[in-house]
Design a protein around this motif. Structure first.
Motif, PDB file in Angstrom:
ATOM      1  N   UNK A 233       3.902   0.655   2.464  1.00 16.78           N
ATOM      2  CA  UNK A 233       3.734  -0.403   3.453  1.00 16.78           C
ATOM      3  C   UNK A 233       3.715  -1.775   2.776  1.00 16.78           C
TER       4      UNK A 233
ATOM      5  N   UNK B 283      -8.738  -8.072   8.571  1.00 15.70           N
ATOM      6  CA  UNK B 283      -8.031  -6.837   8.875  1.00 15.70           C
ATOM      7  C   UNK B 283      -6.610  -6.881   8.341  1.00 15.70           C
ATOM      8  N   UNK B 284      -6.110  -5.738   7.939  1.00 18.43           N
ATOM      9  CA  UNK B 284      -4.737  -5.603   7.480  1.00 18.43           C
ATOM     10  C   UNK B 284      -3.838  -5.256   8.658  1.00 18.43           C
TER      11      UNK B 284
ATOM     12  N   UNK C 100      -5.655   8.352   3.278  1.00 16.35           N
ATOM     13  CA  UNK C 100      -5.606   6.956   3.685  1.00 16.35           C
ATOM     14  C   UNK C 100      -4.718   6.162   2.746  1.00 16.35           C
ATOM     15  N   UNK C 101      -4.279   4.979   3.174  1.00 17.61           N
ATOM     16  CA  UNK C 101      -3.454   4.124   2.316  1.00 17.61           C
ATOM     17  C   UNK C 101      -4.192   3.735   1.042  1.00 17.61           C
TER      18      UNK C 101
ATOM     19  N   UNK D 186       0.833   5.495   0.946  1.00 20.56           N
ATOM     20  CA  UNK D 186       0.085   6.499   1.685  1.00 20.56           C
ATOM     21  C   UNK D 186       0.735   7.858   1.547  1.00 20.56           C
TER      22      UNK D 186
ATOM     23  N   UNK E  54      -0.454  -3.439   9.432  1.00 20.48           N
ATOM     24  CA  UNK E  54       0.567  -2.552   8.891  1.00 20.48           C
ATOM     25  C   UNK E  54       1.759  -2.471   9.828  1.00 20.48           C
ATOM     26  N   UNK E  55       2.957  -2.362   9.244  1.00 24.54           N
ATOM     27  CA  UNK E  55       4.139  -2.012  10.020  1.00 24.54           C
ATOM     28  C   UNK E  55       4.301  -0.510   9.979  1.00 24.54           C
ATOM     29  N   UNK E  56       5.522  -0.047  10.140  1.00 20.96           N
ATOM     30  CA  UNK E  56       5.780   1.395  10.130  1.00 20.96           C
ATOM     31  C   UNK E  56       6.045   1.935   8.737  1.00 20.96           C
TER      32      UNK E  56
ATOM     33  N   UNK F 216       0.849  -1.185   0.000  1.00 22.27           N
ATOM     34  CA  UNK F 216       0.000   0.000   0.000  1.00 22.27           C
ATOM     35  C   UNK F 216       0.887   1.238   0.000  1.00 22.27           C
TER      36      UNK F 216
END
Lengths: 114, 116
Positions: A87, A101-102, A43-44, A38, A104-106, A36
């Protein structure tokens, strides 16, 4: 859920190809790899998804080696507008886990310079 | 067609107050998700609806957070007795909900909540 590791930040210049690599050593058999993008104050946005080998669309390419323990997002000829956070996500389809649900990391902050 | 919309775009409130955040998903999408994003971090899952029911609320941090989707379209995230730590961007996403591998989620622009 498979944990992902990607660089915190990257710098590039307009017109260059950018490759962002994500490590996911404990990826499961049924997991897909999704990227993704962003932009600030948005939003992503889905970029690309793959399971193995190579996937290409109008925006990017995704390279996945045979062991699937890493993946590389390739952005050809970046422009200033590609400056964003990218991401890498790994997860199984909803049919397998019931969990949609996804995770996400940083992410990787890509800065494209003129 | 229209994407996911969220209102308000910004919300400033005082500690202890109650807030409601609204999400309008893409028409026809049966799956709806709420995420929370703190500065410099990726979005964090809160709750997922399939139709009118909450199929997964494991991400809600505590009982001050609640979400509804009474008619299977618009959803409202409700936060009671807000705390300064609740300050974040609250993102809503929707997807067709037709299952299959790696279904794409479409995100709204988010609501920026600031608790003073």
């Amino acid at each position: 859920l498979a944990k992902t590791t990607q660089p915190i930040s990257m710098d590039s210049y307009e017109g260059q190809e950018v490759n962002i690599t994500c490590s996911h050593n404990n990826i499961a058999t049924n997991d897909y790899i999704t990227w993704y993008q962003q932009f600030p104050s948005q939003g992503p946005r889905f970029i690309i998804q793959g399971y193995k080998t190579k996937v290409t669309n109008e925006v990017a390419s995704l390279f996945i080696p045979a062991d699937r323990k890493s993946s590389t997002l390739s952005l050809p000829r970046v422009s200033l507008s590609d400056t964003a956070v990218y991401y890498c996500l790994v997860g199984a389809p909803p049919m397998d886990t019931g969990r949609r649900a996804l995770t996400f990391g940083s992410g990787t902050r890509l800065q494209v310079q003129p | 067609g229209a994407g996911v919309s969220q209102t308000p775009s910004n919300k400033v409130t005082e500690k202890g107050k109650y807030v409601e955040l609204r999400c309008d998903p893409i028409s026809g999408h049966t799956a709806l998700y709420w995420y929370r994003q703190s500065l410099g971090q990726g979005p964090e899952f809160l709750i997922y609806f399939q139709g009118t029911g909450a199929a997964d609320d494991s991400g809600l941090p505590n009982d001050r957070f609640f979400a509804v989707r009474p008619e299977g379209s618009v959803s409202t995230l409700k936060i009671q007795r807000t705390e300064r730590g609740d300050s974040a961007v609250y993102l809503c996403a929707s997807s067709p909900g037709t299952s299959g591998g790696g279904e794409t989620q479409y995100f709204g622009p988010g609501t920026r909540l600031l608790v003073l």
